[in-house]
Design an enzyme around this catalytic site. Structure first.
Site, short mmCIF file in Angstrom:
data_model
loop_
_atom_site.label_atom_id
_atom_site.label_comp_id
_atom_site.label_asym_id
_atom_site.label_seq_id
_atom_site.Cartn_x
_atom_site.Cartn_y
_atom_site.Cartn_z
N GLY A 3 -10.55 13.60 13.19
CA GLY A 3 -9.48 13.08 14.36
C GLY A 3 -9.18 11.52 14.20
O GLY A 3 -8.16 11.12 14.31
N TYR A 123 -18.28 30.23 11.88
CA TYR A 123 -17.26 29.12 11.62
C TYR A 123 -15.91 29.83 10.88
O TYR A 123 -14.84 29.60 11.46
CB TYR A 123 -17.96 27.91 10.91
CG TYR A 123 -17.19 26.96 10.67
CD1 TYR A 123 -16.85 26.10 12.00
CD2 TYR A 123 -16.33 26.84 9.63
CE1 TYR A 123 -15.96 24.95 11.61
CE2 TYR A 123 -15.43 25.52 9.34
CZ TYR A 123 -15.39 24.60 10.29
OH TYR A 123 -14.68 23.44 10.28
N LYS A 127 -12.12 30.13 12.23
CA LYS A 127 -11.01 29.52 11.80
C LYS A 127 -10.03 30.22 11.25
O LYS A 127 -8.80 29.94 11.24
CB LYS A 127 -11.45 28.61 10.66
CG LYS A 127 -12.14 27.20 10.93
CD LYS A 127 -11.33 26.28 11.71
CE LYS A 127 -11.98 25.18 12.19
NZ LYS A 127 -11.20 24.29 13.06
N PRO A 150 -9.06 22.10 4.47
CA PRO A 150 -9.80 20.97 3.41
C PRO A 150 -11.18 21.62 2.99
O PRO A 150 -11.68 22.29 3.60
CB PRO A 150 -10.01 19.96 4.57
CG PRO A 150 -9.64 20.45 5.91
CD PRO A 150 -9.08 21.83 5.69
N THR A 151 -11.17 21.02 1.88
CA THR A 151 -12.39 21.35 1.15
C THR A 151 -13.59 20.48 2.06
O THR A 151 -13.34 19.89 2.91
CB THR A 151 -12.63 21.07 -0.52
OG1 THR A 151 -13.77 21.41 -1.14
CG2 THR A 151 -12.29 19.48 -0.68
N HIS A 166 -23.87 17.82 6.86
CA HIS A 166 -23.19 18.31 5.68
C HIS A 166 -24.18 17.47 4.56
O HIS A 166 -24.68 16.45 4.84
CB HIS A 166 -21.85 18.02 5.54
CG HIS A 166 -21.07 18.79 6.36
ND1 HIS A 166 -20.47 18.47 7.38
CD2 HIS A 166 -20.64 20.37 6.25
CE1 HIS A 166 -19.78 19.36 7.86
NE2 HIS A 166 -19.92 20.52 7.23
N TRP A 189 -32.34 20.03 -0.62
CA TRP A 189 -32.27 21.69 -0.13
C TRP A 189 -31.92 22.52 -1.53
O TRP A 189 -30.90 22.06 -2.19
CB TRP A 189 -31.63 21.95 0.86
CG TRP A 189 -32.06 21.24 2.29
CD1 TRP A 189 -33.23 20.52 2.46
CD2 TRP A 189 -31.55 21.45 3.52
NE1 TRP A 189 -33.40 20.25 3.81
CE2 TRP A 189 -32.35 20.75 4.36
CE3 TRP A 189 -30.45 22.07 3.91
CZ2 TRP A 189 -31.98 20.71 5.71
CZ3 TRP A 189 -30.06 22.02 5.37
CH2 TRP A 189 -30.81 21.41 6.18
O1 GFB Z 1 -22.51 20.59 3.35
P1 GFB Z 1 -23.45 21.63 2.96
O2 GFB Z 1 -24.54 21.58 4.20
O3 GFB Z 1 -22.77 23.08 3.37
O4 GFB Z 1 -23.89 21.74 1.70
P2 GFB Z 1 -21.82 24.20 2.68
C1 GFB Z 1 -24.82 22.67 1.33
C2 GFB Z 1 -25.17 22.55 0.04
O5 GFB Z 1 -25.93 21.33 -0.25
C3 GFB Z 1 -26.34 23.81 -0.24
C4 GFB Z 1 -27.27 21.65 -0.65
O6 GFB Z 1 -26.21 24.29 -1.85
C5 GFB Z 1 -27.79 23.12 0.03
O7 GFB Z 1 -28.72 23.96 -0.63
N1 GFB Z 1 -28.19 20.63 -0.22
C6 GFB Z 1 -29.01 19.94 -1.05
C7 GFB Z 1 -28.15 20.18 1.25
N2 GFB Z 1 -29.83 19.13 0.05
C8 GFB Z 1 -29.18 19.06 1.18
C9 GFB Z 1 -29.47 18.52 2.49
O8 GFB Z 1 -30.22 17.63 2.57
N3 GFB Z 1 -28.81 18.76 3.28
C10 GFB Z 1 -27.85 19.82 3.35
N4 GFB Z 1 -26.94 20.14 4.39
N5 GFB Z 1 -27.51 20.59 2.15
C11 GFB Z 1 -20.39 24.19 4.82
C12 GFB Z 1 -20.37 25.28 5.85
O9 GFB Z 1 -20.86 24.69 3.77
O10 GFB Z 1 -19.25 23.60 4.35
C13 GFB Z 1 -19.35 24.51 7.04
O11 GFB Z 1 -21.68 25.59 6.26
C14 GFB Z 1 -18.18 24.02 6.32
O12 GFB Z 1 -18.94 25.77 7.68
C15 GFB Z 1 -18.52 23.03 5.16
O13 GFB Z 1 -17.23 24.99 6.02
C16 GFB Z 1 -17.13 22.25 4.70
O14 GFB Z 1 -20.74 23.58 1.87
O15 GFB Z 1 -22.62 25.24 2.19
#
Ligand code: GFB
Length: 301
Positions: A3, A123, A127, A150-151, A166, A189
């Site tokens: 926003g 989620y 959407k 958006p990606t 994220h 992770w």
């Molecule tokens: O951004 P993220 O949490 O979500 O990224 P998604 C996840 C990827 O990054 C996974 C790796 O493959 C995780 O295993 N990763 C590595 C980590 N280290 C870390 C860390 O320290 N923290 C996190 N968070 N991840 C999201 C959706 O999916 O994408 C939402 O959950 C939304 O709904 C968003 O759509 C755009 O990309 O998997």
């Protein structure tokens, strides 16, 4: 984050009469409050950037909340706009609306052709409802309501929560913390093998303004950088951008999520829009902004 970026882009494009509401000022889960807002402000255009968002940790821990809150936000803001006579609306979603095993790069046409990724199913369902409501209102009731998907986004005003954030902002915080503390290791992770695409939020905001200037935009348009990065590669980029010497450890007890999520941006490119901020440049900017926010105590968690 989105926003605020859209408000900055609108101001930079000479749109002076922009009415914004923060979460604290307007509860989008409350249909009466949303109706009263539209009745008082009578906007010509509505941009729905608000959502309950989070990374894989936050989403997979509470799909019910992500479904309920995002469904309510979408229904209240889109239907509320329609009932208030708003003729133009841009709804923002996410590329996690597409099937988990979609063809890559993911074209808009594969929506609802396969099962969703379980970690963010709530989620994604909310959407999908929101974009479908826009599509139905446009088709059946003659308003120009359309959607941008958006990606994975990052940039100014991101959330740096270690558990719920994220991957990109979380990595910045982990590497910065390790650098400052002199830690030998940073724990990340999953396996590091999933592939993701990252778009700076200012590029998304520019895409929003671009789409809103079109008289007859397509119902559903992807927006991404077009560059696919393995999570391992992202880790190296963030390590380098922060100048942190710590070693990386992969915690495979944590989820990987969808294996690959690169959106097909040929539609928006064919309309004349393309991103401007390369990942390395956006990362450098974001790390600099994070350091300022840490110094003045304004990091969003
Ligand atoms: O951004 P993220 O949490 O979500 O990224 P998604 C996840 C990827 O990054 C996974 C790796 O493959 C995780 O295993 N990763 C590595 C980590 N280290 C870390 C860390 O320290 N923290 C996190 N968070 N991840 C999201 C959706 O999916 O994408 C939402 O959950 C939304 O709904 C968003 O759509 C755009 O990309 O998997």
């Amino acid at each position: 984050m989105v926003g605020s970026a859209v408000c900055r882009a609108l101001a930079a494009n000479g749109f002076g009469n922009v009415v914004c509401r923060t979460h604290r000022e307007l509860d989008l889960l409350d249909p009466a409050a949303v109706r009263a807002f539209y009745a008082a402000e009578k906007p010509d255009v509505a941009i729905i950037a608000a959502a309950r968002v989070g990374g894989i940790g936050a989403n997979s821990a509470d799909n019910a909340r992500f479904l309920y809150e995002n469904e309510m936000i979408a229904m209240n803001t889109v239907m509320g706009a329609y009932e208030a006579g708003v003729k133009r609306l841009l709804f923002l979603g996410s590329t996690c609306i597409y099937p988990r095993l979609a063809p890559q790069p993911i074209p808009e046409s594969v929506l609802l052709t396969g099962a969703l990724e379980k970690t963010n199913e709530g989620y994604a369902l909310a959407k999908i409802s929101g974009l479908k409501l826009c599509e139905f209102l446009r088709r059946d009731r003659g308003v120009t309501y359309h959607s941008l998907m958006p990606t994975n986004l990052y940039g100014t005003g991101d959330n740096y929560d270690i558990v719920g954030g994220h991957v990109l902002p979380t990595m910045i915080r982990k590497f910065e913390t390790a650098r400052v503390n002199g830690d030998a290791k940073v724990s990340l992770w999953g396996t590091g093998t999933p592939l993701r695409e990252f778009l700076h939020v200012d590029d998304l905001a520019a895409a929003c303004v671009f789409m809103l200037k079109m008289d007859d935009p397509p119902d559903l348009v992807n927006v991404g950088s077009g560059r696919e990065v393995a999570i391992r590669e992202l880790a190296e980029l963030v390590k380098c951008a922060t100048g942190c010497p710590a070693a990386i450890e992969w915690d495979s007890s944590k989820p990987d999520g969808t294996p690959r999520k690169l959106c097909d941006t040929s539609l928006i490119r064919s309309l004349g829009w393309k991103p401007k901020i390369e990942l390395e440049e956006g990362l450098a900017r974001t790390v600099a902004e994070y350091r300022i926010a840490v110094a003045d105590g304004s990091v969003r968690l």
